[in-house]
Write an enzyme that holds these catalytic residues in place. Structure first.
Site, PDB file in Angstrom:
ATOM      1  N   GLU A  50     -27.783 -45.696  11.142  1.00  0.00           N
ATOM      2  CA  GLU A  50     -29.028 -44.953  11.389  1.00  0.00           C
ATOM      3  C   GLU A  50     -30.188 -45.737  10.774  1.00  0.00           C
ATOM      4  O   GLU A  50     -30.287 -45.843   9.558  1.00  0.00           O
ATOM      5  CB  GLU A  50     -28.935 -43.552  10.763  1.00  0.00           C
ATOM      6  CG  GLU A  50     -30.226 -42.752  10.899  1.00  0.00           C
ATOM      7  CD  GLU A  50     -30.225 -41.468  10.097  1.00  0.00           C
ATOM      8  OE1 GLU A  50     -29.145 -40.881   9.859  1.00  0.00           O
ATOM      9  OE2 GLU A  50     -31.316 -41.033   9.690  1.00  0.00           O
ATOM     10  N   ARG A  54     -39.103 -45.226   8.928  1.00  0.00           N
ATOM     11  CA  ARG A  54     -39.852 -44.948   7.700  1.00  0.00           C
ATOM     12  C   ARG A  54     -40.685 -46.123   7.239  1.00  0.00           C
ATOM     13  O   ARG A  54     -41.401 -46.018   6.248  1.00  0.00           O
ATOM     14  CB  ARG A  54     -38.888 -44.616   6.556  1.00  0.00           C
ATOM     15  CG  ARG A  54     -38.265 -43.292   6.704  1.00  0.00           C
ATOM     16  CD  ARG A  54     -37.453 -42.923   5.485  1.00  0.00           C
ATOM     17  NE  ARG A  54     -36.516 -41.924   5.891  1.00  0.00           N
ATOM     18  CZ  ARG A  54     -35.542 -41.462   5.142  1.00  0.00           C
ATOM     19  NH1 ARG A  54     -35.379 -41.906   3.915  1.00  0.00           N
ATOM     20  NH2 ARG A  54     -34.731 -40.542   5.607  1.00  0.00           N
ATOM     21  N   THR A  78     -35.129 -40.227  10.969  1.00  0.00           N
ATOM     22  CA  THR A  78     -36.489 -39.796  10.618  1.00  0.00           C
ATOM     23  C   THR A  78     -37.340 -39.638  11.881  1.00  0.00           C
ATOM     24  O   THR A  78     -38.521 -39.996  11.907  1.00  0.00           O
ATOM     25  CB  THR A  78     -37.150 -40.738   9.578  1.00  0.00           C
ATOM     26  OG1 THR A  78     -36.176 -41.153   8.615  1.00  0.00           O
ATOM     27  CG2 THR A  78     -38.250 -40.010   8.814  1.00  0.00           C
ATOM     28  N   LYS A 138     -27.191 -31.904  11.727  1.00  0.00           N
ATOM     29  CA  LYS A 138     -27.218 -32.545  10.407  1.00  0.00           C
ATOM     30  C   LYS A 138     -27.520 -31.430   9.392  1.00  0.00           C
ATOM     31  O   LYS A 138     -28.425 -30.622   9.621  1.00  0.00           O
ATOM     32  CB  LYS A 138     -28.318 -33.603  10.408  1.00  0.00           C
ATOM     33  CG  LYS A 138     -28.725 -34.146   9.050  1.00  0.00           C
ATOM     34  CD  LYS A 138     -29.576 -35.386   9.228  1.00  0.00           C
ATOM     35  CE  LYS A 138     -30.588 -35.554   8.110  1.00  0.00           C
ATOM     36  NZ  LYS A 138     -31.228 -36.871   8.134  1.00  0.00           N
TER      37      LYS A 138
HETATM   38  C1  3PG Z   1     -32.309 -39.533   3.956  1.00  0.00           C
HETATM   39  O1  3PG Z   1     -32.766 -39.148   5.013  1.00  0.00           O
HETATM   40  O2  3PG Z   1     -32.978 -40.046   3.043  1.00  0.00           O
HETATM   41  C2  3PG Z   1     -30.867 -39.378   3.839  1.00  0.00           C
HETATM   42  O3  3PG Z   1     -30.528 -38.061   3.797  1.00  0.00           O
HETATM   43  C3  3PG Z   1     -30.271 -40.144   2.732  1.00  0.00           C
HETATM   44  O4  3PG Z   1     -30.155 -39.374   1.616  1.00  0.00           O
HETATM   45  P1  3PG Z   1     -29.459 -40.037   0.370  1.00  0.00           P
HETATM   46  O5  3PG Z   1     -30.339 -41.165  -0.063  1.00  0.00           O
HETATM   47  O6  3PG Z   1     -29.365 -38.929  -0.638  1.00  0.00           O
HETATM   48  O7  3PG Z   1     -28.116 -40.516   0.829  1.00  0.00           O
END
Ligand code: 3PG
Length: 219
Positions: A50, A54, A78, A138
């Site tokens: 994924e 960002r 995101t 999710k």
């Molecule tokens: C995110 O979107 O930042 C993910 O959920 C990752 O979360 P994590 O850094 O706690 O694994």
């Protein structure tokens, strides 16, 4: 764009997520890291990735991985609105992931051919997604929003809903999450922390993936 049936999109998403079991969440700051990072993950047996929208280079990074790492199955994370969803599809992503489930995004996804994994943390958000045919969701942020007890509580009124928990999942708890009957896969950034990407520690990332997949196979 003609929308595919929700059930067909969900089946496509399941075919990607169920065998993967773990989905690394990638935040790529430098374009030149994209392909070596993806190769390091795939070399460790982790091929569903994924790439989050960002950073400034996120779209180019996803494009580079899709072109340069054919064994990687690339989703875009995101995704916050319909525009993001369309951008993800135009890049050639196989699926999209969102942290939340706004009516605007869910409607855009229902009308799009690109499968979306929408994020939910409450029963009401789950119901909004369910009303539009989304049955694979999710759970975000998984640990912070109540962890496994919360997921088990949601399984009562929503026994058919299945989840990919993300947020606070790590090497120490991923197997416990995956042992839940309504969990198909788990996502997170623990396999490739920012410090390792910054330092180009590709072998360390590959090793972490190999260890994770070996541990999961034993369960
Ligand atoms: C995110 O979107 O930042 C993910 O959920 C990752 O979360 P994590 O850094 O706690 O694994």
């Amino acid at each position: 764009m003609t929308g595919l049936k929700a059930s067909a999109k969900q089946a496509a998403l399941e075919q990607i997520l169920i065998p993967a079991r773990i989905v690394p969440v990638l935040t790529i700051d430098r374009l030149e890291d994209a392909v070596p990072l993806a190769r390091a993950l795939v070399a460790g047996g982790v091929n569903v990735l994924e790439v989050t929208f960002r950073t400034e280079v996120a779209a180019e990074a996803a494009k580079a991985i899709i072109a340069g790492v054919p064994n990687a199955i690339v989703g875009i994370g995101t995704v916050l609105n319909g525009d993001d969803l369309h951008r993800a599809q135009a890049l050639g992503a196989r699926f999209a992931v969102s942290p939340g489930a706004t009516p605007e995004l869910l409607d855009a996804a229902a009308a799009s051919a690109l499968p979306l994994l929408p994020g939910i943390a409450t029963a009401s958000e789950l119901m909004q997604a369910q009303a539009r045919g989304f049955g694979l969701l999710k759970f975000f942020p998984a640990e912070q929003a109540g962890g496994i007890p919360m997921l088990r509580a949601l399984a009562g009124p929503f026994p058919a809903t299945r989840f990919c928990p993300t947020g606070g999942v790590n090497a120490g708890n991923v197997a416990t999450w995956l042992a839940e009957p309504n969990v198909v896969a788990a996502g997170g950034s623990w396999l490739c922390p920012a410090s390792d990407i910054k330092s180009g520690n590709w072998e360390i990332i590959t090793g972490r993936c190999i260890d994770a997949m070996r541990t999961l196979r034993k369960k």
